[in-house]
Design an enzyme around this catalytic site. Structure first.
Site, PDB file in Angstrom:
ATOM      1  N   ASP A  45       0.834  -1.198   0.000  1.00 33.71           N
ATOM      2  CA  ASP A  45       0.000   0.000   0.000  1.00 33.71           C
ATOM      3  C   ASP A  45       0.871   1.251   0.000  1.00 33.71           C
ATOM      4  O   ASP A  45       1.731   1.429   0.865  1.00 33.71           O
ATOM      5  CB  ASP A  45      -0.888  -0.001   1.253  1.00 33.71           C
ATOM      6  CG  ASP A  45      -1.819   1.202   1.314  1.00 33.71           C
ATOM      7  OD1 ASP A  45      -2.991   1.055   0.934  1.00 33.71           O
ATOM      8  OD2 ASP A  45      -1.372   2.283   1.752  1.00 33.71           O
ATOM      9  N   TYR A  50       2.717   9.982  -0.377  1.00 34.91           N
ATOM     10  CA  TYR A  50       3.859   9.416   0.354  1.00 34.91           C
ATOM     11  C   TYR A  50       5.185   9.695  -0.352  1.00 34.91           C
ATOM     12  O   TYR A  50       6.251   9.522   0.251  1.00 34.91           O
ATOM     13  CB  TYR A  50       3.707   7.898   0.517  1.00 34.91           C
ATOM     14  CG  TYR A  50       2.503   7.438   1.295  1.00 34.91           C
ATOM     15  CD1 TYR A  50       1.675   8.339   1.966  1.00 34.91           C
ATOM     16  CD2 TYR A  50       2.177   6.089   1.359  1.00 34.91           C
ATOM     17  CE1 TYR A  50       0.561   7.895   2.670  1.00 34.91           C
ATOM     18  CE2 TYR A  50       1.072   5.639   2.070  1.00 34.91           C
ATOM     19  CZ  TYR A  50       0.269   6.548   2.714  1.00 34.91           C
ATOM     20  OH  TYR A  50      -0.824   6.098   3.409  1.00 34.91           O
ATOM     21  N   LYS A  75      -3.019   5.857  -3.879  1.00 34.22           N
ATOM     22  CA  LYS A  75      -4.119   6.764  -3.577  1.00 34.22           C
ATOM     23  C   LYS A  75      -3.928   8.092  -4.308  1.00 34.22           C
ATOM     24  O   LYS A  75      -2.827   8.640  -4.320  1.00 34.22           O
ATOM     25  CB  LYS A  75      -4.192   7.017  -2.067  1.00 34.22           C
ATOM     26  CG  LYS A  75      -4.190   5.737  -1.232  1.00 34.22           C
ATOM     27  CD  LYS A  75      -4.121   6.032   0.252  1.00 34.22           C
ATOM     28  CE  LYS A  75      -3.822   4.768   1.033  1.00 34.22           C
ATOM     29  NZ  LYS A  75      -2.413   4.390   0.970  1.00 34.22           N
ATOM     30  N   HIS A 108      -7.686   9.587  -1.652  1.00 33.00           N
ATOM     31  CA  HIS A 108      -7.044   9.587  -0.334  1.00 33.00           C
ATOM     32  C   HIS A 108      -7.897  10.243   0.739  1.00 33.00           C
ATOM     33  O   HIS A 108      -7.853   9.852   1.912  1.00 33.00           O
ATOM     34  CB  HIS A 108      -5.679  10.284  -0.414  1.00 33.00           C
ATOM     35  CG  HIS A 108      -4.702   9.797   0.593  1.00 33.00           C
ATOM     36  ND1 HIS A 108      -3.342   9.924   0.448  1.00 33.00           N
ATOM     37  CD2 HIS A 108      -4.868   9.174   1.780  1.00 33.00           C
ATOM     38  CE1 HIS A 108      -2.724   9.398   1.498  1.00 33.00           C
ATOM     39  NE2 HIS A 108      -3.632   8.944   2.315  1.00 33.00           N
TER      40      HIS A 108
END
Length: 263
Positions: A45, A50, A75, A108
């Site tokens: 994931d 990120y 996401k 997200h």
């Protein structure tokens, strides 16, 4: 646990246990993915926010496991709220990871992070974002589409206006914070719930009450937390770059006899 899966509403199988990569940079992510895959993890994931999608892609390619045997989630950045912005971001994720498709693509957040849970709910914008997700799904760029951090009315907004129903809602869910009404609503609508931060960002590790129960079962607090979510029917995606923790997190061959802390 490594081989256990749930089935999404479109028939796609998703591993119950995944590796979270939040707060890992690209180099850490490459190694974490390699380590996790080598011990049997098949679900990774990540997210555009990120900033480590390239690391995930490199970890996949160097893992020695075929792409088709892995389940990769990313996401759409929370600030992307137009059709074009979401469409562009999907192509960027594919390019960064050097993948031909994404197994699960998630919005997200229903709001940009600097407006998270504010009065502006972005209902119209999320309908537009969802349309871009549906089109990416139809084109085969993604195998499944879903949501994250969406409250019940956020989900209802999508359900009332979609062509393809959300398959997942990824939410904060752990022993000391279990949104049971939202979980039950999603499950009634055939939306699988995923639990991020299932070990409560580590805060629960020093909880005396939880430690007593973990000791009763002869497991760690982290294992108890993960088992708790799984017994609620949730996917768990604990984040770690530590191989020892990865192994520990996958050793969940026990059952909690009485489900507790359902609040």
């Amino acid at each position: 646990m490594m081989n256990e899966t749930y089935k999404l509403s479109n028939g796609i199988e998703i591993p119950k246990l995944g590796l979270g990569t939040w707060l890992l940079d690209d180099a850490q992510t490459v190694q974490a993915v390699r380590d996790a895959v080598s011990m049997g993890y098949r679900h990774i994931d990540t997210a555009q926010a990120y900033m480590n999608e390239a690391g995930v892609g490199e970890g996949i390619r160097s893992s020695g496991v075929t792409r088709e045997d892995l389940f990769i989630t990313t996401k759409v950045v929370a600030e992307a709220k137009t059709y074009d912005a979401v469409s562009q971001s999907i192509d960027e994720s594919l390019k960064k990871m050097k993948l031909n498709y994404i197994d699960l693509l998630i919005i997200h957040s229903p709001q940009p992070w600097d407006e998270f849970r504010d009065d502006n709910r972005y209902f119209e914008e999320n309908k537009e974002a969802w349309k871009a997700m549906e089109d990416a799904y139809k084109k085969g760029k993604v195998k499944a589409i879903g949501l994250s951090n969406f409250l019940q009315d956020d989900v209802e907004n999508i359900l009332a206006n979609c062509e393809i129903k959300p398959m997942v809602n990824q939410v904060l869910a752990h022993i000391s914070n279990t949104p049971m009404e939202l979980i039950e609503f999603c499950q009634k609508n055939d939306i699988l719930v995923e639990a991020y931060s299932p070990i409560a960002h580590g805060a629960v590790l020093d909880n005396t009450e939880v430690k007593v129960i973990a000791d009763k079962y002869g497991v760690t607090v982290a294992q108890l937390c993960l088992r708790y979510d799984i017994q609620l029917g949730l996917v768990v995606i604990p984040k770690t770059a530590n191989p020892e923790h990865m192994r520990n997190n996958a050793e969940l061959d026990f059952s909690i006899s009485v489900m507790i802390w359902k609040h």
